[in-house]
Design a protein around this motif. Structure first.
Motif, mmCIF file in Angstrom:
data_model
loop_
_atom_site.group_PDB
_atom_site.id
_atom_site.type_symbol
_atom_site.label_atom_id
_atom_site.label_comp_id
_atom_site.label_asym_id
_atom_site.label_seq_id
_atom_site.Cartn_x
_atom_site.Cartn_y
_atom_site.Cartn_z
ATOM 1 N N TYR A 293 0.913 -1.190 0.056
ATOM 2 C CA TYR A 293 -0.045 -0.049 -0.010
ATOM 3 C C TYR A 293 0.848 1.148 -0.063
ATOM 4 N N ILE A 294 0.433 2.459 -0.718
ATOM 5 C CA ILE A 294 1.092 3.520 -0.623
ATOM 6 C C ILE A 294 -0.081 4.714 -0.755
ATOM 7 N N ASP A 295 0.230 5.573 0.199
ATOM 8 C CA ASP A 295 -0.731 6.696 0.588
ATOM 9 C C ASP A 295 -0.561 7.517 -0.751
ATOM 10 N N SER A 296 -1.368 8.692 -0.991
ATOM 11 C CA SER A 296 -1.373 9.626 -2.011
ATOM 12 C C SER A 296 -0.006 10.272 -2.050
ATOM 13 N N SER A 297 0.463 10.599 -0.966
ATOM 14 C CA SER A 297 1.629 11.383 -0.975
ATOM 15 C C SER A 297 2.914 10.570 -1.202
ATOM 16 N N GLY A 298 2.708 9.414 -1.205
ATOM 17 C CA GLY A 298 3.815 8.334 -1.287
ATOM 18 C C GLY A 298 4.947 8.373 0.075
ATOM 19 N N ASP A 299 4.329 9.008 1.123
ATOM 20 C CA ASP A 299 5.020 8.934 2.236
ATOM 21 C C ASP A 299 4.765 7.757 3.140
ATOM 22 N N LEU A 300 3.658 7.156 3.217
ATOM 23 C CA LEU A 300 3.289 6.101 3.734
ATOM 24 C C LEU A 300 3.213 4.830 2.940
ATOM 25 N N THR A 301 3.883 3.615 3.365
ATOM 26 C CA THR A 301 3.870 2.486 2.727
ATOM 27 C C THR A 301 3.555 1.443 3.732
ATOM 28 N N ASN A 302 2.821 0.304 3.291
ATOM 29 C CA ASN A 302 2.742 -0.856 4.048
ATOM 30 C C ASN A 302 3.161 -2.086 3.178
ATOM 31 N N TYR A 303 3.570 -3.305 3.736
ATOM 32 C CA TYR A 303 3.730 -4.535 3.143
ATOM 33 C C TYR A 303 3.282 -5.534 4.159
ATOM 34 N N ALA A 304 2.729 -6.454 3.238
ATOM 35 C CA ALA A 304 2.624 -7.863 4.019
ATOM 36 C C ALA A 304 3.979 -8.331 4.447
ATOM 37 N N ASP A 305 3.895 -9.234 5.613
ATOM 38 C CA ASP A 305 4.968 -9.749 6.298
ATOM 39 C C ASP A 305 5.644 -10.732 5.389
ATOM 40 N N ASP B 55 -7.435 8.259 0.814
ATOM 41 C CA ASP B 55 -6.476 8.265 2.231
ATOM 42 C C ASP B 55 -7.235 7.714 3.253
ATOM 43 N N SER B 56 -6.939 6.860 4.264
ATOM 44 C CA SER B 56 -7.608 6.452 5.155
ATOM 45 C C SER B 56 -6.739 5.831 6.231
ATOM 46 N N GLY B 57 -7.279 5.881 7.541
ATOM 47 C CA GLY B 57 -6.631 5.032 8.516
ATOM 48 C C GLY B 57 -7.217 3.813 8.417
ATOM 49 N N ASP B 58 -7.848 3.176 7.832
ATOM 50 C CA ASP B 58 -8.314 1.606 7.674
ATOM 51 C C ASP B 58 -7.051 0.837 7.265
ATOM 52 N N PRO B 59 -7.172 -0.231 7.885
ATOM 53 C CA PRO B 59 -6.028 -1.088 7.498
ATOM 54 C C PRO B 59 -5.972 -1.169 5.809
ATOM 55 N N TYR B 60 -4.684 -1.308 5.563
ATOM 56 C CA TYR B 60 -4.467 -1.205 4.004
ATOM 57 C C TYR B 60 -5.115 -2.455 3.331
#
Length: 125
Positions: free
Chosen positions: A50-62, A101-106
């Motif tokens: 996951y990447i937010d609209s700004s590109g500042d926040l990313t998430n990855y599955a383990d 953009d949301s605080g919900d889990p990606y």
């Protein structure tokens, strides 16, 4: 028509790399967060990155942390998923999807409103 189109999938040997692209048409991708999901045969679709609209926040599955990298080029209206050191367990159809953009889990799929048609990634020797 609002669309997301994935590309870059294919057949690769274990240990190889692929770069997937998610391109938008009909809307400006830069105002939305993008999630990558995948669905392997016989399994449920799962969140990968996951990447937010700004590109500042990313998430990855383990399962992909340290091997996959998500990035975006808003000037090209495109989000990328660089996949390195691929294993047969990465074989799946990969989808990108957009949401606000949301605080919900990606990995919560219900929040995504536009989905691409998917691109097949097969990792096999």
């Amino acid at each position: 028509q609002l669309q997301l189109v994935e590309s870059g999938g294919g057949l690769v040997q274990p240990g190889g790399s692929l770069r997937l692209s998610c391109s938008a048409s009909g809307f400006t991708l830069g105002t939305y967060a993008i999630g990558w999901f995948r669905q392997a045969p016989g399994k449920e679709r799962e969140g990968v990155s996951y990447i937010d609209s700004s590109g500042d926040l990313t998430n990855y599955a383990d399962s992909v942390e340290g091997r996959f990298t998500i990035s975006r080029d808003n000037s090209k209206n495109t989000v990328y998923l660089q996949m390195n050191n691929l294993t047969p367990e990465d074989t799946a159809v990969y989808y990108c999807a957009s949401r606000e953009d949301s605080g919900d889990p990606y990995y919560t799929q219900a929040g995504y409103n536009i989905w691409g048609q998917g691109t097949q990634v097969t990792v096999s020797s």
